[in-house]
Design an enzyme around this catalytic site. Sequence first.
Site, PDB file in Angstrom:
ATOM      1  NE  ARG A 191      -8.437  -0.186  10.201  1.00 14.98           N
ATOM      2  CZ  ARG A 191      -7.708   0.319  11.174  1.00 14.98           C
ATOM      3  NH1 ARG A 191      -8.215   0.465  12.388  1.00 14.98           N
ATOM      4  NH2 ARG A 191      -6.465   0.683  10.976  1.00 14.98           N
TER       5      ARG A 191
ATOM      6  N   GLY B 101     -14.568  -1.208   3.142  1.00 14.26           N
ATOM      7  CA  GLY B 101     -14.149  -2.585   3.428  1.00 14.26           C
ATOM      8  C   GLY B 101     -13.657  -2.842   4.843  1.00 14.26           C
TER       9      GLY B 101
ATOM     10  CE  LYS C 175      -5.963  -5.451   9.602  1.00 12.06           C
ATOM     11  NZ  LYS C 175      -5.748  -5.206   8.238  1.00 12.06           N
TER      12      LYS C 175
ATOM     13  CB  SER D 152       0.027   2.067   8.315  1.00  9.55           C
ATOM     14  OG  SER D 152      -0.100   3.164   9.158  1.00  9.55           O
TER      15      SER D 152
ATOM     16  CB  CYS E 175       6.702   0.726   9.213  1.00 12.67           C
ATOM     17  SG  CYS E 175       6.346   1.970  10.468  1.00 12.67           S
ATOM     18  N   GLY E 176       6.879  -0.018   5.738  1.00 13.46           N
ATOM     19  CA  GLY E 176       7.563  -0.871   4.766  1.00 13.46           C
ATOM     20  C   GLY E 176       7.089  -2.306   4.690  1.00 13.46           C
TER      21      GLY E 176
ATOM     22  CB  THR F 189       2.974  -3.511   1.086  1.00 16.92           C
ATOM     23  OG1 THR F 189       1.852  -3.476   1.962  1.00 16.92           O
ATOM     24  CG2 THR F 189       2.529  -4.091  -0.240  1.00 16.92           C
TER      25      THR F 189
ATOM     26  CG  ASN G 274      -7.702   3.884   3.370  1.00 13.03           C
ATOM     27  OD1 ASN G 274      -6.735   3.137   3.257  1.00 13.03           O
ATOM     28  ND2 ASN G 274      -8.707   3.593   4.166  1.00 13.03           N
TER      29      ASN G 274
ATOM     30  NE  ARG H  95       8.365   6.969   8.668  1.00 14.02           N
ATOM     31  CZ  ARG H  95       8.201   6.934   7.348  1.00 14.02           C
ATOM     32  NH1 ARG H  95       7.617   5.910   6.782  1.00 14.02           N
ATOM     33  NH2 ARG H  95       8.608   7.924   6.587  1.00 14.02           N
TER      34      ARG H  95
END
Length: 623
Positions: A86, A221, A229, A270, A272-273, A275, A384, A418
């Site tokens: 992004r 994307g 987003k 992101s 931090c768990g 997914t 990414n 986190r």
Amino acid sequence: MNALERLEKLLDKEQFEKVKAIDNPELHEFLAEWIEWLEPDKVFVCTDSPEDEGYVRWKALYYGEERMLETPNHTVHYDNYYDQARDKANTAILLPGGKKLPYINTKDRDEGLKEIRELMKGIMKGKELFVCFFVLGPKNSIFTIPAVQLTDSAYVAHSEFILYRKGYEEFKRLGRSARFFRFVHSAGELDERKTSKNLDKRRIYIDLEDETVYSVNTQYGGNTIGLKKLAFRLTIKRAVEEGWLSEHMFLMRVNGPHGRKTYFTGAYPSMCGKTSTAMIPWENIVGDDLTFILPVNGIARGANVEKGVFGIIQGVNPEDDPIIWQVLHSPVEIIFSNVLVKDGKPYWNDMGIEIPDEGENHSGKWWRGKKDAEGNEIPPSHKNARFTVSLEHFPNVDMEALENPCGVEVGGMIFGGRDADTWPPVREAFNWEHGVITMGASLESETTAATLGKEGVRAFNPMAILDFMSVHLGDYLRNYLEFGRKLKKTPKIFAVNYFLRENGVWLNHKLDKAVWLKWMELRVHGDVEAIETPIGYIPKYKDLAKLFKDVLNKEYTKEDYERQFKIRVPELLAKIDRIEEIYRKLDNVPEELFKVLEEERQRLLEAREKYGDYISPFALEGE
């Protein structure tokens, strides 16, 4: 000439008939204006038919934006080497009169619209324009928001067919009543690898007033898939105005005793768990990224905005991510982007199997040790790099919940931070306000060495939504607090932290989070008691010991419990000071925020008087 008459001149008969079938003059005007302005050689209008989707898929290959891989239905797409994430610097919210908002990159609306129109004038000469209709949320439901996408990238259109529910019939059904979002995208001039060339002119402008997003000279994307987003910024504003929540959250089902189904949302910055929590194999996923939460008869009901996953592929391996691994190796429709390809097979960093020493990737022809223009060694795949796939292909998807027009009742909301030394692994808020303020609005993520070069810097990221905020943070939080007050039954709020360390050693294992989920599920239904602490309720040792045995077949020692769940008063007080200082610098913050933080501070100070700086959970349980 009215818009329909102009469209009749601009489109061939078949495409014109598709547009004419939608009775919406506002849509016709939008299409006529932009087709005239963009000047494409050809226009294709997508209905919901499989043939039209197949046409887009074929065009992505025909124009060279995607290439086939060895496994049937798998394709690979590459973005420009410098178009891999992004573009925060060139993404702006357009506001009238040059208004400013904290934490948000804003631009004067008139200036921004003038600039984007100039960049887009005639940009599609020699190209084909795809007009695509989708909906956010399940079709024909309280959650539905229709959206129209104009793009000259068949890859972008193809991605959206995988990620979103088709909306042409919905536009026809809604007719003039449709309040729709608009997205205008052009990849601009392409180089010989069919990637966007003029990155110096890359712009992503979000016009809140007209609920329109413009994106130009980019293919990645996150900058181009309008409904992801980009639409998210529009839905956040709409939600705040209308009194519901548009959140950067997963939606999952946790399976309780005797077949009970309890649904949770989860917001995690992101790394931090997020997914890995949503993908625990014996629970069920509804959505991995974006959730709408609406008040329905006093109950919070949630729905996945999307129907697919645009996921980071780095680190996906058979041991830690068995479900994603299985999906990625099935012959279902998947777009891999910016990965290494050798002999028609995709490879990515940290995949747990041997990676070839050469092939093709986002830098072109690649070999191990290859360096870029800045002298950096190029890894096999970009960090990414992504996969795009429909959720229906996941063996653990809850399809009924995914497509339910009424959504599902949200039993609990999880905020995942986190840090190495502050928050315990899991705790429950005293009430809605306490959870929203001390957990959601206080969310921080400690950066690791890999991301910023400085380990241990705590990034403030309330509700994990800061990058996408489109309204004043104070208004956003005020709406959150009000939302809970409207409900007859508020979801319980929890905070988790999977990253505690002591003397450089992790205090938890990767799968411990599966136990925290089961405990939260039991708490939603009042099945287990908890220990009251100054910062909320924490689990009792006996309940966790049983869950560790039942869920992971593991012994859980009192020593581990005490190390993980001790109340770290100095660190918790320092955090309150940090968060309070941030909000004091903003105007327009609900007064309640400072009151709730102060109450927490006082509880911690009183506990310190009685027990000292570090408080054993057993000491509090005995009270």
